[in-house]
Design a protein around this motif. Structure first.
Motif, short mmCIF file in Angstrom:
data_model
loop_
_atom_site.label_atom_id
_atom_site.label_comp_id
_atom_site.label_asym_id
_atom_site.label_seq_id
_atom_site.Cartn_x
_atom_site.Cartn_y
_atom_site.Cartn_z
N GLN A 268 23.50 78.51 81.88
CA GLN A 268 24.22 78.39 80.66
C GLN A 268 23.51 78.65 79.50
O GLN A 268 23.83 79.49 78.73
CB GLN A 268 24.78 77.06 80.63
N VAL A 269 22.41 77.99 79.37
CA VAL A 269 21.54 78.33 78.31
C VAL A 269 20.93 79.65 78.02
O VAL A 269 21.05 80.25 77.14
CB VAL A 269 20.32 77.23 78.26
N LYS A 272 23.32 82.27 76.68
CA LYS A 272 23.56 82.36 75.32
C LYS A 272 22.57 82.31 74.17
O LYS A 272 22.66 82.82 73.21
CB LYS A 272 24.26 81.02 75.11
N ASP A 369 26.60 66.36 85.10
CA ASP A 369 27.23 66.88 83.76
C ASP A 369 26.27 67.96 83.24
O ASP A 369 25.80 67.92 82.40
CB ASP A 369 27.32 65.88 82.64
N VAL A 370 26.47 69.16 83.89
CA VAL A 370 25.50 70.26 83.69
C VAL A 370 25.67 70.54 82.24
O VAL A 370 25.02 71.15 81.53
CB VAL A 370 25.94 71.43 84.73
N ASP A 371 27.11 70.64 81.63
CA ASP A 371 27.72 70.92 80.34
C ASP A 371 26.62 70.26 79.26
O ASP A 371 26.00 70.90 78.28
CB ASP A 371 28.87 70.92 79.99
N SER A 372 26.60 68.98 79.43
CA SER A 372 25.67 68.33 78.23
C SER A 372 24.24 68.50 78.52
O SER A 372 23.68 68.51 77.53
CB SER A 372 26.32 66.50 78.48
N ALA A 374 22.99 71.17 79.38
CA ALA A 374 22.71 72.61 78.78
C ALA A 374 22.59 72.13 77.30
O ALA A 374 21.94 72.97 76.30
CB ALA A 374 23.64 73.51 78.99
N ASP A 375 23.60 71.51 76.75
CA ASP A 375 23.53 71.30 75.32
C ASP A 375 22.57 70.47 74.77
O ASP A 375 21.90 70.87 73.69
CB ASP A 375 24.89 70.14 75.00
N ALA A 376 21.92 69.42 75.64
CA ALA A 376 20.77 68.97 75.10
C ALA A 376 19.42 69.72 75.32
O ALA A 376 18.66 69.69 74.13
CB ALA A 376 20.52 67.55 76.23
N TYR A 378 19.65 73.10 74.67
CA TYR A 378 19.88 74.08 73.45
C TYR A 378 19.48 73.31 72.22
O TYR A 378 18.60 73.76 71.44
CB TYR A 378 21.36 74.39 73.36
N SER A 379 20.09 71.88 72.10
CA SER A 379 19.72 71.24 70.88
C SER A 379 18.09 71.04 70.62
O SER A 379 17.52 71.02 69.53
CB SER A 379 20.35 70.01 70.90
N ARG B 18 34.09 67.40 70.99
CA ARG B 18 32.96 67.82 71.41
C ARG B 18 32.75 69.25 71.33
O ARG B 18 33.65 70.05 71.69
CB ARG B 18 33.02 67.64 73.07
N ARG B 20 30.34 72.18 71.98
CA ARG B 20 28.99 72.77 72.68
C ARG B 20 28.45 74.02 72.07
O ARG B 20 29.09 74.65 71.13
CB ARG B 20 29.65 73.12 74.11
N PHE B 21 27.29 74.27 72.45
CA PHE B 21 26.62 75.41 71.85
C PHE B 21 27.24 76.77 71.98
O PHE B 21 27.13 77.79 71.36
CB PHE B 21 25.03 75.57 71.88
N PHE B 22 28.22 76.84 73.06
CA PHE B 22 28.65 77.99 73.57
C PHE B 22 29.92 78.20 72.30
O PHE B 22 30.35 79.37 72.17
CB PHE B 22 29.44 77.81 74.76
N ASN B 375 23.17 66.17 68.22
CA ASN B 375 23.42 67.63 68.75
C ASN B 375 24.90 68.06 68.53
O ASN B 375 24.95 69.21 68.25
CB ASN B 375 23.55 67.14 70.28
N ASN B 379 25.72 71.53 66.09
CA ASN B 379 26.25 72.67 66.71
C ASN B 379 27.33 73.00 65.65
O ASN B 379 27.48 74.41 65.37
CB ASN B 379 26.54 72.59 67.91
#
Lengths: 419, 470
Positions: A268-269, A272, A369-372, A374-376, A378-379, B18, B20-22, B375, B379
């Motif tokens: 994911q990361v 993007k 929770d792959v989404d969070s 990836a978010d973390a 990225y952040s 929520r 997301r960076f997407f 976070n 975003n």
């Protein structure tokens, strides 16, 4: 208070987290002035730190009487222990073990690792424990992980002293819920017959209570800690040669550690962004699968495998990382994020790891929770304040997680059993 | 005669979904409508609606003797308009009684007072006009977000034309002094201050239903006798609290409504009255000056701003936000301006606080951890900044852009001036008109050319003019 401990690994020659934990814990406990420790391991290499306690090698303990000259004992065992200890132990041989395969000193050979015939080794270890338990005076017995439970119980039956077993991991963690019945049997027997059970986290404690049917009052969680970094390791500099941020997975690439979730988050990361790279360090039975997965996702240009790392290499990688990720599916404790934090690396860990119970300055997600995740990632790689805060606060936090404090909790349990 | 001055804060933030960076660059809607609606409707049902009714009854029963004041943030008003308009109706009814005062604050319940003086002014004016529109009163008393106050803020508030303000009676500022008097600001002595009485306020707001408290249960009788027991010279007891105290923070079954209903009666028995902040500030003379070099607020034990500015995460998020403030004010896009307000709400930064790890303090946060909060916010903010930059090219500096926009603005004024001139001339003499407009034209065109950044107004100019030259 004198404690007889049975372990399987001890630094510097270690295979997993058990050795590191054994070292830190005994060192922390030795800070209590009236604490005397004897630590038994299958096969010492002679370069262990014995400044704060006595180490006895199971492979140096005779179980069959042999008439050996003091000079021979000296040349053979000087590296490991006082030659007189050999004679002291020899006095306490309690049965005729001539049918066993022993060497010229009357000792059984141990591999000290995790070989195919591990069950045989644990049995031999337990025979040796009988000799050691007769040769020394102690108040309490402490056995680390299932390999040493039979030895602990044997020592208890010989001496009548209480035995504490220390659960660093259960078969349920190692097998993602499909335990090997033999191993489970040994674990269950150990827990049923011991006097107290120490678990490395509440997570493990729950497993012990639910899956091994132990009563609540018999099980206590004592969280692990970390040893401060040595100056030599502190001095290691970042060696990364790429301008991108580096996100690291470090550990055995096995089912338990959840490597596929790391790859998913990385996918994911990478889709993007173009300022982040991923590293998967370690080896294990899922490594080939992961390499195939990375290739399949088309992210191999930013995803790297290092293979197994030892000693200093581990810290070189950590110091070159910007984020450390541990997506473990079931981790009894998980000491590596603490090590990452010591190296000023922000960490992302799963709620399913024991260390998440005591850490606050990390980012926690569910392993699935792959989404969070990836978010973390990225952040941390994008917002400098986030990385800086986690670095500084994480380091401060982890520097306060000391083995001495864990040692005091263990001591309390000893006291309650002895009195 | 001793008086009680009640002031209630009403505020709810627009919580973020929520994000997301997407989503950055793709999705420009930031709010969790579901949560916002549910939370507001729940609070309205538990607290705002019954509390409004209770106050209305008390005012009617006590015929001009019971008074309260509110400060309702602009973002709360907007949410109530969408989800619970009946609450606004309730406030309007209260306003009609003439016994309720509405204070003004920053529209977005923001921290602009600490970061962006110009934004601060804009928001205060915006809020004041909103209150006047809704409730028909022009606010005269200012209260800052979470009672944040310092000497500098006092100056800014005074410069906006206010002479009355309320803030926290922080112990470390007051020292031995009592909060039960009117004070004046040090740098701007004409600005009079009312200070919150923390002990009496917190007795109601925090301790009322605490079984462990030695004074539990608190009755109106006992409470009024405490207030009556304060020294005779202390004339005003300022009870400032969150309006949600009634029914939400202190649940209805704790008896908080009954407690309030009984207060005026017991107060009257002891000869204690009720005043609004503006009445108190008009009536009483300041007895001393208050110097507050370090910013205070009503939050936490420390009474400082560390709940919003306590760590690097919060500071960096706030800096990143206010860095684009000037740009946003140059923009005219209404949605952008709305998002700008919603993103400034102080709650977003409170969620990032790491002060209370492990304790129950973060119970209002919709996030699992302060890091999640940061976070998500960053975003959203990244997307917002991208949108702001899309309005005007990034290569033009703020000052340059400002100069250009001023030129445009001045030109527009000039055009208007000329237009009116033109009209008068037109009506008087047609022949003169031709001469004059030909003369003026080159003068106006010259500055227009310097102006590559914004083309729209430049285009407008010739369009407007051409018909006239004809």
């Amino acid at each position: 208070m004198r404690a007889l401990m049975f372990g399987w690994e001890f630094p510097p020659h270690i295979l997993g987290g058990l050795g590191t934990a054994s070292y830190g814990m005994t060192k922390g406990m030795a800070k209590q002035e009236d604490m005397e420790l004897i630590f038994v391991i299958p096969k010492p290499s002679g370069d262990e730190d014995q400044s704060f306690m006595k180490i006895i090698g199971a492979n140096n303990t005779p179980i069959v009487w042999r008439d050996v000259a003091p000079e021979t004992v000296k040349t053979r065992f000087e590296k490991y222990m006082d030659p007189n200890e050999y004679y002291r132990l020899r006095e306490n041989i309690y049965a005729d073990f001539n049918y066993m395969h022993t060497n010229d000193m009357g000792c059984i050979e141990f591999s000290g690792r995790y070989p195919q015939n591990i069950l045989e080794e644990t049995n031999n270890y337990s025979i040796v424990a009988g000799v050691i338990a007769r040769a020394y005076d102690f108040d309490v017995i402490h056995a680390h992980d299932w390999l040493t439970y039979p030895a602990g119980l044997h020592a208890k039956s010989v001496s009548g002293k209480p035995v504490v077993i220390h659960v660093h991991a259960t078969e349920f963690d190692r097998s993602r819920g499909k335990p090997n019945p033999t191993v489970y049997g040994i674990e269950k027997n150990g827990m049923d017959n011991c006097d107290h059970i120490i678990c490395v986290s509440e997570h493990t404690r729950r497993i012990v209570i639910e899956n091994y049917h132990q009563p609540h009052w018999k099980v206590t969680a004592v969280h692990n800690a970390v040893e401060p970094l040595s100056p030599e390791i502190e001095a290691i500099e970042r060696i990364s040669g790429v301008p991108e941020k580096v996100v690291t997975f470090l550990g055995r690439i096995t089912m338990q550690k959840g490597p596929e979730f790391f790859v998913d988050a990385a996918t994911q990361v990478i889709q993007k962004t173009d300022h982040i790279r991923f590293v998967m360090a370690g080896s294990g039975d899922m490594m080939d699968e992961m390499i195939a997965l990375v290739a399949d996702r088309g992210i191999a240009h930013k995803f790297h495998f290092t293979g197994f790392l030892r000693g200093k290499q581990v810290y070189e990688l950590l110091k070159s990382s910007d984020v450390y990720v541990m997506p473990s599916v079931s981790e009894p404790f998980g000491i590596s994020p603490l090590e990452a934090m010591q190296c000023n690396v922000p960490s992302i860990i799963s709620y399913q790891s024991g260390c998440s119970e005591i850490l606050t300055n990390v980012i926690k997600t569910d392993y699935w929770d792959v989404d969070s995740m990836a978010d973390a990632i990225y952040s941390i790689c994008t917002y400098p304040a986030m990385a800086e805060h986690l670095k500084v606060e994480g380091k401060r936090e982890v520097d306060n997680i000391k083995w001495e404090n864990a040692g005091l909790k263990i001591r309390k349990i000893y006291d309650s059993l002895v009195s | 005669m001793k008086n009680i001055c009640f002031y209630f804060q009403v505020h709810q933030p627009f919580r973020l979904k929520r994000y997301r960076f997407f989503n950055i660059g793709n999705d420009h809607y930031y709010y969790d409508d579901f949560a916002n609606e549910e939370i507001l409707q729940q609070i309205a049902a538990r607290s705002f609606i019954p509390a409004n009714q209770m106050l209305l009854d008390l005012i009617n029963q006590n015929k001009g003797k019971f008074k309260v004041a509110f400060s309702i943030s602009g973002v709360a008003l907007e949410q109530m308009e969408i989800y619970t308009p009946e609450v606004i109706d309730g406030f309007r009814e209260l306003s009609k009684t003439g016994q309720v005062e509405f204070l003004t604050e920053t529209y977005a319940h923001s921290l602009a007072s600490l970061f962006d003086p110009e934004e601060f002014q804009v928001q205060v004016k915006q809020h004041a006009s909103r209150i006047e529109m809704l409730f028909g009163q022009k606010p005269t008393v200012f209260r800052n977000t979470e009672l944040i106050y310092s000497n500098d803020i006092a100056e800014a508030v005074y410069d906006l034309g206010f002479t009355k303000m309320i803030t926290e009676g922080a112990k470390h500022v007051l020292g031995w002094k009592s909060p039960n008097y009117v004070y004046q600001a040090e740098n701007t002595p004409k600005l009079k201050l009312l200070l919150k009485n923390s002990r009496f306020s917190d007795d109601i707001a925090y301790r009322f239903s605490n079984y462990g408290w030695s004074e539990y249960p608190l009755t109106a009788d006992k409470y009024i006798s405490w207030i009556a027991a304060t020294p005779k010279e202390e004339q005003v007891i300022n009870l400032f609290m969150n309006y949600e105290t009634f029914g939400n923070l202190q649940p209805a079954h704790s008896g908080i409504f009954e407690f309030m209903k009984a207060l005026p009666k017991f107060a009257a028995e002891k000869g204690i009255g009720f005043v609004t902040p503006s009445e108190a500030l008009d009536k009483l003379k300041p007895i001393g000056t208050l110097s507050v070099p370090n910013t205070i607020s009503w939050a936490d034990e420390e009474r400082d701003v560390s709940a919003w500015l306590g760590n690097e995460l919060q500071k960096s998020a706030l800096n990143a936000l206010y860095e684009v403030g000037e740009r946003v004010r140059l923009c005219t896009d209404r949605r952008l301006k709305q998002d700008w307000l919603y993103l400034q709400t102080s709650d977003h930064f409170h969620y990032m606080s790491t002060k209370h790890f492990g304790s129950g303090e973060s119970q209002f946060s919709p996030y699992m951890s302060p890091y999640d909060a940061f976070n998500n916010y960053m975003n959203v903010l990244s997307d917002f900044i991208v949108r702001v930059k899309a309005q005007y090219p990034d290569t033009v500096g703020n000052e340059e852009l400002n100069a250009l926009l001023t030129t445009i603005h001045n030109q527009e004024m000039e055009i208007k001036k000329l237009q009116t001139k033109l009209k008068t001339v037109l009506s008087s003499n047609e022949e003169q008109l031709v001469e004059k407009s030909v003369k003026k034209e080159p003068v106006k065109k010259a500055p227009v050319k310097k102006n590559p950044a914004k083309k729209e107004p430049v285009k407008k100019e010739p369009v407007k003019k051409e018909p006239r030259t004809k």
